[in-house]
Design an enzyme around this catalytic site. Structure first.
Site, mmCIF file in Angstrom:
data_model
loop_
_atom_site.group_PDB
_atom_site.id
_atom_site.type_symbol
_atom_site.label_atom_id
_atom_site.label_comp_id
_atom_site.label_asym_id
_atom_site.label_seq_id
_atom_site.Cartn_x
_atom_site.Cartn_y
_atom_site.Cartn_z
ATOM 1 C CG HIS A 282 -5.854 -1.244 2.212
ATOM 2 N ND1 HIS A 282 -5.233 -2.070 1.248
ATOM 3 C CD2 HIS A 282 -6.638 -0.498 1.332
ATOM 4 C CE1 HIS A 282 -5.643 -1.933 0.067
ATOM 5 N NE2 HIS A 282 -6.380 -0.864 0.068
ATOM 6 C CG ASP B 297 -11.883 -0.562 -5.404
ATOM 7 O OD1 ASP B 297 -11.340 0.396 -4.689
ATOM 8 O OD2 ASP B 297 -11.481 -1.727 -5.079
#
Lengths: 333, 333
Positions: free
Chosen positions: B146, B68
């Site tokens: 992350h 994304d």
């Protein structure tokens, strides 16, 4: 609009998006099962915009590996997975597709939760050959004439079952329990001694239709035998006749050449698309194509084309027919 | 709107497009030079929709390799080339980016006609380190928290030149030929014997501003030192507080956590984005963030955020000021 067989244009721009036109993608719908034809960037957005359902998607067909036909794939595939799509999906396309898709999925550490199979077309096979079939449809592929390995696809309905003559069977007082046997053409002797011959209550089979998808390609008669007599033909028309030399250089076609393909192949309707980003307006494409093949339509995003194209009766004929209309719809309608 | 330093949101959806929101991409504009921050699918369409010019684009910064944030790259890069972009372009991002982009370009047999350089961030360097600079701006990167290697970027204006006191120099009758020397703070003796001290006609330097870009990340105090005192902070807020556990599982942040980051780092304004596709409406994000950090804005596509955020004077103060307005604009305006 509820047609059993239609195509919907998701994108019709060549090479890059331009003037609100997205790059190549189409949805073919047959008996409520969906097939994606090429997958340019943004195809997932278009697919959703026109309210197609993920759960109906069975296969994706990729003509060739140029970016304007594939850059929507990774997003399309990963969004399917994130949307909890679980049914198997198969992608058909040229050599190199499997490696490319897998590389993109792995590099982005994406997960595809549904069974995904990528089947590459074998260029050494004899063409056309069938790459996909289900109960009612078969898809064959054949080579086009582009700068890189590129395939066209022909979506053909299989022969349909003969129409069951419901009103005649009812009129003759056949009990309903026998209908399913009669639909299969069985010969029967009923309990009351009535003899029914094989196929006695079967009418003509409805005709089968087909859709030919030819992009990207230099116009040539090499692939015309494969699409001979198709009901509807989508043929790329990247340029108007003014840019014929450019079409030759880039292995694309002009609108007139697309029309010539349609005429030579004897199709009913031609849809032209894959318009170059140099054109803001498309009216010249339509005019040039229609000068050779009248029943041409432009591949405008969101347009749905039923297969076969609906026959529009002249208004007067329709009115005449109304008086002696042969009612064949069931009573309850 | 003509601000020297602003950010424009091109996409703010997490993982997949949803409710009209595209996946991550932003344009940062500084002194008319443009920088693309992440490049989700469709970024090229958004870039054009908001009328940014290819020719002003200097660099692309990629936070991490999740789809994304990158699926718009191949289309963006090839369309630039097809649009006859010829200026050099540099992409900064994590390890693996160069291989992925090159693979996509080669597999699709695309051509990039302009000089394209892909520079991968070296995780063994000590952070923050400067990856890019031009005359007026420097960009440093630092690690976020992350699921995969992921970087934040801090865009800092370099110290600016002191303001030249034009009206004072004019009032004192200094000939215009000396202005460029005076702008550089030179000490001079004019032909008429007038002595000018160093920096005599230089006022204060205008302040320098900064923009911190933090997506995707689990909230943590590990990266707060790198963004301390930033003017504007973009911080991901994938979830509302209700889904805190999901935020922890997926290494994302909630709106309240983004607000906490903004408050702890002492920034002026917070922009939250990267909203999960489970949310149709975003008002809860805004309310939750503003409960901790009042000056929060939602990353809505097409919104431009000037850096620094414009100070809105209360209406009464403005009216009082108007009477004794100190005119500092040149006569010709």
């Amino acid at each position: 609009m509820n047609f059993p067989f239609f195509v919907c244009i998701l994108g019709s721009s060549s090479a890059m998006p331009a003037f609100g036109r997205n790059t190549s993608a189409q949805v073919l719908s047959h008996n409520s099962r969906l097939f994606l034809l090429d997958c340019g960037e943004g195809a997932q957005l278009q697919f959703r915009k026109y309210q197609f359902r993920n759960s109906r998607l069975d296969a994706i067909f990729i003509s060739h590996l140029h970016g304007d036909h594939i850059w929507g794939l990774p997003g399309f595939l990963t969004t399917l997975s994130l949307s909890n799509h679980l049914e198997p999906l198969v992608i058909y396309g040229p050599k190199g597709l499997k490696n490319l898709v897998e590389h993109m999925i792995v590099a982005s550490q994406s997960f595809i939760k549904y069974p995904l199979e990528i089947i590459e077309i074998e260029p050494s096979n004899s063409f056309p050959y069938i790459v996909y079939e289900n109960k009612g449809l078969q898809v064959s592929c054949f080579p086009l004439q582009h700068r890189i390995e590129c395939y066209g696809f022909l979506f053909q309905e299989k022969p349909k079952r003969a129409r069951f003559m419901y009103y005649e069977a009812k009129r003759d007082g056949i009990p309903k329990e026998y209908y399913s046997l009669l639909k299969n053409g069985a010969a029967l002797v009923l309990q009351n001694g009535l003899e029914i011959a094989a196929n006695q209550y079967l009418g003509e089979a409805p005709p089968s239709f087909s859709y030919a998808y030819c992009t990207d390609t230099r116009y040539s008669d090499s692939y015309l035998p494969y699409i001979q007599g198709a009901t509807v033909l989508y043929h790329e028309a990247t340029f108007t006749q003014e840019f014929l030399v450019r079409a030759e250089e880039t292995a694309h076609s002009t609108a007139q050449e697309a029309a010539l393909a349609a005429k030579t192949a004897g199709v009913e309707q031609l849809i032209i698309g894959h318009f170059s980003a140099r054109y803001r307006y498309l009216d010249t494409f339509l005019a040039e194509s229609q000068s050779i093949f009248a029943n041409t339509e432009l591949a405008i995003e969101g347009r749905m084309f039923p297969i076969p194209p609906p026959a529009i009766l002249p208004l007067t004929e329709g009115l005449e027919d109304a008086s002696n209309h042969d009612r064949t719809t069931p009573d309850f309608e």
